[in-house]
Design a protein around this motif. Structure first.
Motif, PDB file in Angstrom:
ATOM      1  N   ASN B 142       8.749  45.225  10.541  1.00  0.00           N
ATOM      2  CA  ASN B 142       7.966  44.867  11.729  1.00  0.00           C
ATOM      3  C   ASN B 142       8.845  44.371  12.872  1.00  0.00           C
ATOM      4  OD1 ASN B 142       5.753  45.493  10.251  1.00  0.00           O
ATOM      5  ND2 ASN B 142       4.683  43.575  10.618  1.00  0.00           N
ATOM      6  N   GLY B 143      10.112  44.136  12.615  1.00  0.00           N
ATOM      7  CA  GLY B 143      11.004  43.688  13.692  1.00  0.00           C
ATOM      8  C   GLY B 143      11.807  42.450  13.342  1.00  0.00           C
ATOM      9  N   GLY B 144      11.694  41.966  12.122  1.00  0.00           N
ATOM     10  CA  GLY B 144      12.428  40.757  11.735  1.00  0.00           C
ATOM     11  C   GLY B 144      13.922  41.012  11.557  1.00  0.00           C
ATOM     12  N   PHE B 145      14.694  39.932  11.701  1.00  0.00           N
ATOM     13  CA  PHE B 145      16.148  40.016  11.538  1.00  0.00           C
ATOM     14  C   PHE B 145      16.577  38.889  10.589  1.00  0.00           C
ATOM     15  CE2 PHE B 145      20.472  38.791  12.716  1.00  0.00           C
ATOM     16  CZ  PHE B 145      21.134  40.011  12.704  1.00  0.00           C
ATOM     17  N   LEU B 146      17.305  39.264   9.552  1.00  0.00           N
ATOM     18  CA  LEU B 146      17.736  38.282   8.545  1.00  0.00           C
ATOM     19  C   LEU B 146      19.256  38.110   8.605  1.00  0.00           C
ATOM     20  CD1 LEU B 146      17.276  36.500   6.021  1.00  0.00           C
ATOM     21  CD2 LEU B 146      17.357  38.580   4.632  1.00  0.00           C
ATOM     22  N   TRP B 147      19.668  36.860   8.810  1.00  0.00           N
ATOM     23  CA  TRP B 147      21.096  36.534   8.844  1.00  0.00           C
ATOM     24  C   TRP B 147      21.416  35.760   7.564  1.00  0.00           C
ATOM     25  CZ3 TRP B 147      23.255  32.191  12.523  1.00  0.00           C
ATOM     26  CH2 TRP B 147      24.599  31.951  12.203  1.00  0.00           C
ATOM     27  N   ILE B 148      22.284  36.346   6.746  1.00  0.00           N
ATOM     28  CA  ILE B 148      22.670  35.687   5.499  1.00  0.00           C
ATOM     29  C   ILE B 148      24.099  35.158   5.658  1.00  0.00           C
ATOM     30  CG2 ILE B 148      22.959  35.940   3.004  1.00  0.00           C
ATOM     31  CD1 ILE B 148      21.131  38.431   3.185  1.00  0.00           C
ATOM     32  N   ASN B 149      24.247  33.879   5.432  1.00  0.00           N
ATOM     33  CA  ASN B 149      25.563  33.250   5.528  1.00  0.00           C
ATOM     34  C   ASN B 149      25.982  32.832   4.109  1.00  0.00           C
ATOM     35  OD1 ASN B 149      27.710  31.774   7.190  1.00  0.00           O
ATOM     36  ND2 ASN B 149      26.908  30.142   5.870  1.00  0.00           N
ATOM     37  N   SER B 221      33.398  34.021   5.448  1.00  0.00           N
ATOM     38  CA  SER B 221      33.590  33.490   6.797  1.00  0.00           C
ATOM     39  C   SER B 221      32.972  32.099   6.917  1.00  0.00           C
ATOM     40  CB  SER B 221      32.945  34.420   7.827  1.00  0.00           C
ATOM     41  OG  SER B 221      32.891  33.806   9.081  1.00  0.00           O
ATOM     42  N   ASP B 222      31.726  31.972   6.456  1.00  0.00           N
ATOM     43  CA  ASP B 222      30.990  30.705   6.466  1.00  0.00           C
ATOM     44  C   ASP B 222      30.810  30.116   7.868  1.00  0.00           C
ATOM     45  OD1 ASP B 222      29.455  28.751   5.432  1.00  0.00           O
ATOM     46  OD2 ASP B 222      30.954  27.991   4.023  1.00  0.00           O
ATOM     47  N   VAL B 223      30.301  30.968   8.747  1.00  0.00           N
ATOM     48  CA  VAL B 223      29.972  30.515  10.105  1.00  0.00           C
ATOM     49  C   VAL B 223      28.976  29.357  10.039  1.00  0.00           C
ATOM     50  CG1 VAL B 223      28.846  31.232  12.264  1.00  0.00           C
ATOM     51  CG2 VAL B 223      30.473  32.760  11.138  1.00  0.00           C
ATOM     52  N   GLY B 224      28.091  29.410   9.052  1.00  0.00           N
ATOM     53  CA  GLY B 224      27.053  28.382   8.910  1.00  0.00           C
ATOM     54  C   GLY B 224      27.647  26.992   8.762  1.00  0.00           C
ATOM     55  N   ASP B 225      28.685  26.852   7.939  1.00  0.00           N
ATOM     56  CA  ASP B 225      29.297  25.537   7.773  1.00  0.00           C
ATOM     57  C   ASP B 225      29.935  25.053   9.065  1.00  0.00           C
ATOM     58  OD1 ASP B 225      28.504  25.316   5.213  1.00  0.00           O
ATOM     59  OD2 ASP B 225      30.500  25.296   4.301  1.00  0.00           O
ATOM     60  N   GLY B 226      30.467  26.004   9.826  1.00  0.00           N
ATOM     61  CA  GLY B 226      31.109  25.640  11.091  1.00  0.00           C
ATOM     62  C   GLY B 226      30.135  25.158  12.136  1.00  0.00           C
ATOM     63  N   LEU B 227      28.843  25.388  11.916  1.00  0.00           N
ATOM     64  CA  LEU B 227      27.839  24.951  12.891  1.00  0.00           C
ATOM     65  C   LEU B 227      27.380  23.524  12.637  1.00  0.00           C
ATOM     66  CD1 LEU B 227      25.512  28.112  12.929  1.00  0.00           C
ATOM     67  CD2 LEU B 227      27.282  27.515  14.559  1.00  0.00           C
ATOM     68  N   GLU B 228      27.789  22.968  11.514  1.00  0.00           N
ATOM     69  CA  GLU B 228      27.267  21.650  11.158  1.00  0.00           C
ATOM     70  C   GLU B 228      27.898  20.552  12.010  1.00  0.00           C
ATOM     71  OE1 GLU B 228      26.063  20.758   7.101  1.00  0.00           O
ATOM     72  OE2 GLU B 228      27.250  22.504   6.533  1.00  0.00           O
ATOM     73  N   ASP B 229      27.321  19.359  11.894  1.00  0.00           N
ATOM     74  CA  ASP B 229      27.802  18.225  12.698  1.00  0.00           C
ATOM     75  C   ASP B 229      29.286  17.986  12.447  1.00  0.00           C
ATOM     76  OD1 ASP B 229      25.389  17.772  13.828  1.00  0.00           O
ATOM     77  OD2 ASP B 229      24.831  16.096  12.522  1.00  0.00           O
ATOM     78  N   ALA B 230      29.954  17.446  13.467  1.00  0.00           N
ATOM     79  CA  ALA B 230      31.369  17.096  13.320  1.00  0.00           C
ATOM     80  C   ALA B 230      31.505  16.072  12.201  1.00  0.00           C
ATOM     81  CB  ALA B 230      31.901  16.531  14.629  1.00  0.00           C
ATOM     82  N   GLY B 231      32.496  16.221  11.369  1.00  0.00           N
ATOM     83  CA  GLY B 231      32.731  15.255  10.291  1.00  0.00           C
ATOM     84  C   GLY B 231      32.123  15.670   8.980  1.00  0.00           C
ATOM     85  N   VAL B 232      31.196  16.598   8.987  1.00  0.00           N
ATOM     86  CA  VAL B 232      30.616  17.047   7.724  1.00  0.00           C
ATOM     87  C   VAL B 232      31.689  17.761   6.901  1.00  0.00           C
ATOM     88  CG1 VAL B 232      28.901  18.584   6.683  1.00  0.00           C
ATOM     89  CG2 VAL B 232      28.298  17.219   8.678  1.00  0.00           C
ATOM     90  N   HIS B 233      32.448  18.579   7.595  1.00  0.00           N
ATOM     91  CA  HIS B 233      33.580  19.250   6.953  1.00  0.00           C
ATOM     92  C   HIS B 233      34.835  18.787   7.689  1.00  0.00           C
ATOM     93  CE1 HIS B 233      30.769  21.743   4.792  1.00  0.00           C
ATOM     94  NE2 HIS B 233      30.158  21.987   5.952  1.00  0.00           N
TER      95      HIS B 233
END
Lengths: 753, 258
Positions: B142-149, B221-233
């Motif tokens: 139907n038009g959905g887009f799935l991003w898997i990290n 790649s783990d772009v998702g982890d890079g989006l987290e708050d500073a200091g988490v990683h």
């Protein structure tokens, strides 16, 4: 009293007997009291200088005379008038109206409805009886679409033909009752079958008439049978490799068959056969026409003819279908990424003939282009101009005017020449903040930008009634179609504007601000030959996301978007001259407005051109008409009244200052009007209802005595009022002079002066 | 990412369970209650600011990217600040109205169709029920887009579930010059490496169906982890986190444009 007033010199005009007599003051009674209050101290002051011994009798007499004089002066100052109401005798009138529409020809040979009505007049029966009762010779009329006077001789010879293509009972009755001339109308006697096929519904329009309406129906027993087929809104255009759905109706009268075969021919050759099934006396059918080849086709749908059928003219119906190769190029320019643009473009690409380019601004110096659902790498400068050249429809959403300023003249020019359509969707910013207020594109909007306010109230779309726009018809049934729009996912809000511009049209309303003035959701405006659709709210994408595809195997959102964009594309064959017909079908004897749009070699709409149209019928007879320029720039109009049935070829030619601007061709199918036969039954209920509500009666043609008895023969009179200014009266003038003289005389004889 | 790190992220959050028809859960950052005079000043300031701006549709079509609450035992809830941070940046850098909250949704949830883009992340096992596979397929069609990290250890399971979704379509590795690496920001070397896992190069896989990218699967790649708050990683420098944000914004723009 009338004699006294006349004696006193008052002119009562035609009033013969008085009904009421009232005295009134122009300043009102309060004015009189105030005037008296002002005059009394003055006279009291003058009396104070009376130093002689005056007897009580003289004092009272003088006081009386002076007081009367002062009262009379005060009264005259206040503008006294007499309001006289009285009865004026009137000449009575009766109007007899004979229905001359085609439905009166229903019936067997020699015993049509009109034949039965004619018997009412044989040997002047009706007219004589009315004259005996009222002493009046009735005024005679015939009516169908219009009302025409009849002479006594025409009635005596009964020279009335059942030839009118439609009947407007409301207009006919109003016309005669509204123009009684110098007299009082005792009643309208309408000899009709009650079949009203045009104008207002008589059941609603006529009860307000203050004239009694007496109906005379044809009576008798009609044994006729009839089958009818009709297509209320035939399609005009089909697109190659798609299907056109045609919806029609069948009806029966006095026939017991529950179903029938509908034979469809294309250009005279058998095309298909479909079944029509009756539910009650009516039935609906749908025909699917695959458009697999370009060209103009004449389709005819025919149903069987029964022996002794009332009329066979409503047993076939035809329409012209033009199949064109579509080329739907869409250019979308968005000021920010949005789901709305994505889902519209996804919907559009379900059509194999559609091509799409979408430019989306990410930052002022970063744009991304998407061609056929394939996003390209971002670029610094967008190149709209190249894509605009090929575009049939431009979609704007939330883009700042600065980015398209250089394209604005081209957009306006192409819209006006009918080579571009514009779909305008709401973005996150107001159009004013995007710079459109006062811009060249503002004139294209259907709304004024003086006030632009976001209403964050979720609401539903409202499609009221049966729309005339095919792209808004997603299901065959108008009620179901309206319900479909109402059940689409709610939008989150919409922009409210100060006003809708004149000429703009609301296509879809909303439930926001319910009541008599709900806020519009989708509007249409026109720029020359081009169209603009403006959506005030959103988002629209949830409808596409949840409904495409649906369980019904039908993609309503995609269909809506694709059909709307195709309609906006509004492609025309001739760049300079084009013909616009209100429909691809006309009716013999009924006027049809033909519009011709003319533009010059630069595709600018051309004023002051000489435009003529030539119409050729199937007998190769040609008729020429000159077009008159309308208030719309570049638009010329002529009224065509086709005389014959069949295919008519129309050619429009335009010249300007001696130079040919071009020509355009169109085709029109002309049919015999069948509205008179759609409901062939005599409408007794309607006639009885109106007669009852207007204090008239209904009777049959074979017995008119009840009608003659019911007509009120009392001589007519009407109440009239007159205003008589008493300051013009000689009596008051004499009084005004006599009172000071009497005072002078009294003083003289009493030795007081 | 180890378990202690994850715990350190979740502890300062309040877990809000949405009741009713939906099973959506949201993580709302725990905040100190501001003092009354301070709140009043802020409110007055906000009213004044709003009153001078033209009436626009700031709340119109607010962007939300929920995470999928999948079965199988994997930690679908990992990295709760990733999507709120991405949405905030989408608002700042692209001007999009957003709802910067960490929203989770089940595939079987009726609310699924409120969101045209979904985010899926975690470590380890993923398992969709047959009915969920059908629902997800319809949602994608139907038009959905799935991003898997892939945060780590998801590859085997992701590929298995994608095969169940599209048995006839293979995952395609996107080349470096693919448009998704050149939307708002340019990545001439293709998918950036945000987290080191097994020393393999980062790969962006995609499922294309009917000319449209429907699933994007980022591996190593783990772009998702890079989006987290500073200091988490702690290992993520500001430059690395900015790179992750840029790539995520490119993905978002790409998804909204096709």
């Amino acid at each position: 009293m009338r004699s006294i007033l006349t004696l006193l010199g008052f002119d009562l005009g035609p009033i013969r007997s008085l009904d009421s007599l009232d005295l009134a003051l122009s300043w009102g009674w309060a004015g009189l009291v105030l005037t008296l209050l002002a005059l009394m101290p003055l006279s009291w002051f003058l009396y104070r200088f009376e130093d002689r011994q005056v007897s009580r009798r003289d004092r009272l007499a003088l006081l009386g005379l002076r007081a009367t004089f002062i009262f009379l002066v005060a009264l005259l100052l206040c503008g006294p008038v007499l309001l006289v109401s009285g009865w004026v005798p009137q000449k009575n009138k009766i109007a007899v109206m004979v229905d001359g529409s085609r439905s009166m020809s229903i019936g067997s040979e020699g015993d049509t409805r009109l034949d039965r009505i004619a018997k009412v007049f044989s040997q002047k029966k009706l007219l004589d009886r009315l004259q005996e009762k009222t002493g009046i010779m009735p005024d005679l009329f015939s009516f169908a679409e219009n009302v025409s006077p009849l002479s006594l001789q025409e009635i005596e010879q009964f020279n009335v033909k059942a030839a009118g293509n439609q009947t407007d009972i409301s207009a006919a009755a109003r016309n005669v009752a509204g123009n009684p001339g110098d007299g009082s109308l005792l009643g309208l006697v309408m000899l009709t079958d009650g079949v009203s096929t045009a104008g207002e519904n008589p059941a609603i329009a006529l009860p307000n008439l203050r004239t009694p309406i007496y109906f005379v129906g044809p009576g008798g027993v009609e044994k006729g049978v009839d089958l009818a087929i009709s297509i209320p809104k035939p399609p005009a255009t089909g697109y190659l490799n798609s299907n056109v759905r045609v919806r029609g109706e069948i009806s029966r009268y006095g026939n017991t068959a529950d179903s029938l075969k509908i034979t469809v021919t294309r250009d005279g050759k058998p095309f298909t056969e479909i079944d029509g099934v009756f539910t009650g006396n009516r039935g609906n059918f749908a025909l699917n026409i695959p458009c697999d080849e370009e060209g103009s086709y004449r389709f005819e749908l025919a149903i069987p003819e029964l022996p002794g059928e009332i009329t066979s003219e409503n047993n076939r119906v035809s329409f012209l279908l033009k199949v064109v190769r579509e080329r739907l190029n869409i250019l979308a320019i968005s000021g920010e990424p949005s789901w709305d643009t994505k889902f519209i473009l996804n919907a559009v690409l379900t059509d194999p003939n559609a091509r799409m380019v979408a430019w989306t601004r990410l930052k002022d110096d970063r744009w991304v282009c998407n061609r056929e659902l394939k996003p390209q790498a971002g670029v610094r400068q967008p190149d709209f101009a190249t894509d605009l050249k090929d575009a049939d429809v431009l979609l704007l959403r939330g883009v700042s005017y600065n980015f398209i300023r250089s394209l604005a003249p081209e957009i306006v020019r192409r819209l006006e020449s009918g080579n571009l359509g514009l779909l305008w969707l709401p973005g996150f910013s107001t159009l004013t903040s995007l710079g459109y207020a006062g811009s060249e594109l503002e004139s294209l909007l259907p709304v004024k930008l003086d006030r632009e306010e976001w209403r964050g109230t979720p609401g539903n779309m409202v499609l009221a009634g049966e729309t005339s726009y095919n792209f808004l018809k997603l299901t065959d049934d108008p009620v179901e179609n309206g319900e479909f729009f109402a059940t689409l996912p709610k939008f989150e809000g919409l922009f409210e504007f100060s006003a809708i511009k004149p000429g703009a049209e609301i296509l879809v309303s909303s439930t926001v601000r319910s009541g008599p003035d709900p806020l519009p959701f989708m509007l249409r405006s026109r720029a020359g030959q081009g169209n603009v659709i403006f959506v005030t709210g959103g988002p629209l994408w949830p409808a596409g996301f949840r409904l495409v595809p649906s369980d019904r195997g039908f993609a309503p959102y995609a269909a809506l978007m694709v059909n709307m964009l195709k309609w906006l594309a509004n492609r025309r064959e001739d760049a300079n001259v084009s013909i616009e017909l209100p429909a691809s079908r006309g009716y013999a004897g009924q006027p049809l407005n033909v519009k011709v749009w003319v533009s010059d070699a630069r595709h600018q709409l051309q004023s002051g051109a000489q435009v003529s149209i030539e119409i050729e019928n199937e007998k190769s007879e040609k008729t020429s008409l000159s077009c008159i320029e309308t208030s719309e720039k570049g638009c010329y109009e002529a009224s065509l009244v086709p005389a014959y049935r069949g295919l008519h070829k129309i050619q429009a030619k335009a010249r300007y200052q001696g130079n040919d601007l071009g020509s355009a061709n169109a085709e029109l199918i002309v049919e015999a009007p069948t509205a008179e036969f759609e409901n062939p039954q005599v409408n007794l209920d309607l006639m009885k209802q109106i007669a009852s509500e207007t204090a008239g009666i209904y009777c049959n043609a074979d017995d008119i005595e009840p009608l003659v008895s019911a007509i009120d023969a009392v001589p007519g009179q009407k109440l009239e009022s007159r205003i008589i200014d008493l300051r013009d009266s000689w009596v008051l003038l004499v009084l005004l002079l006599l009172l000071p003289l009497a005072e002078w005389y009294w003083r003289r004889v009493r030795g007081l002066s | 990412m180890n378990k202690n790190n994850r715990k350190a992220v979740i502890e300062p959050m309040q877990w809000v369970e949405m009741t009713g028809q939906t099973e959506t859960v949201r993580f709302v950052p725990a905040q100190r209650t501001p003092s009354l005079p301070f709140s009043f000043c802020i409110m007055i300031l906000a009213i004044l600011l709003l009153s001078v701006q033209p009436a626009g549709a700031q709340d119109f079509d607010r962007l939300v990217i929920p995470r999928i609450k999948y079965g199988g035992g994997g930690d679908w809830y990992v990295g709760p600040t990733a999507m709120p941070n991405l949405l905030r940046q989408a608002n700042e850098r692209l001007g999009l109205p957003v709802q910067a909250e960490n929203v989770a949704v089940s595939v079987s949830d009726q609310e699924l169709y409120r969101y045209p883009m979904l985010f899926m992340t975690g470590h380890g096992q993923i398992k969709f029920k047959d009915q969920e596979i059908n629902t997800l397929l319809t949602w994608l069609d139907n038009g959905g887009f799935l991003w898997i990290n892939d945060s780590y250890g998801m590859e085997k399971y992701v590929k298995r579930e994608i095969r169940r979704l599209y048995p006839d379509i293979d995952l395609v590795a996107l080349p470096k010059d693919h448009a998704i690496f050149n939307q708002l920001y340019e990545f001439p070397d293709g998918l950036p490496k945000i987290h080191e896992h097994d020393g393999r190069p980062p790969v962006a896989y995609a499922i294309f169906d009917k000319g449209r990218m429907k699933i994007l699967y980022l591996l190593e790649s783990d772009v998702g982890d890079g989006l987290e708050d500073a200091g988490v990683h702690p290992a993520d420098t500001p430059e690395i986190r900015e790179k992750a944000m840029q790539m995520a914004l490119n993905i978002l723009i790409y998804a909204m444009n096709q």
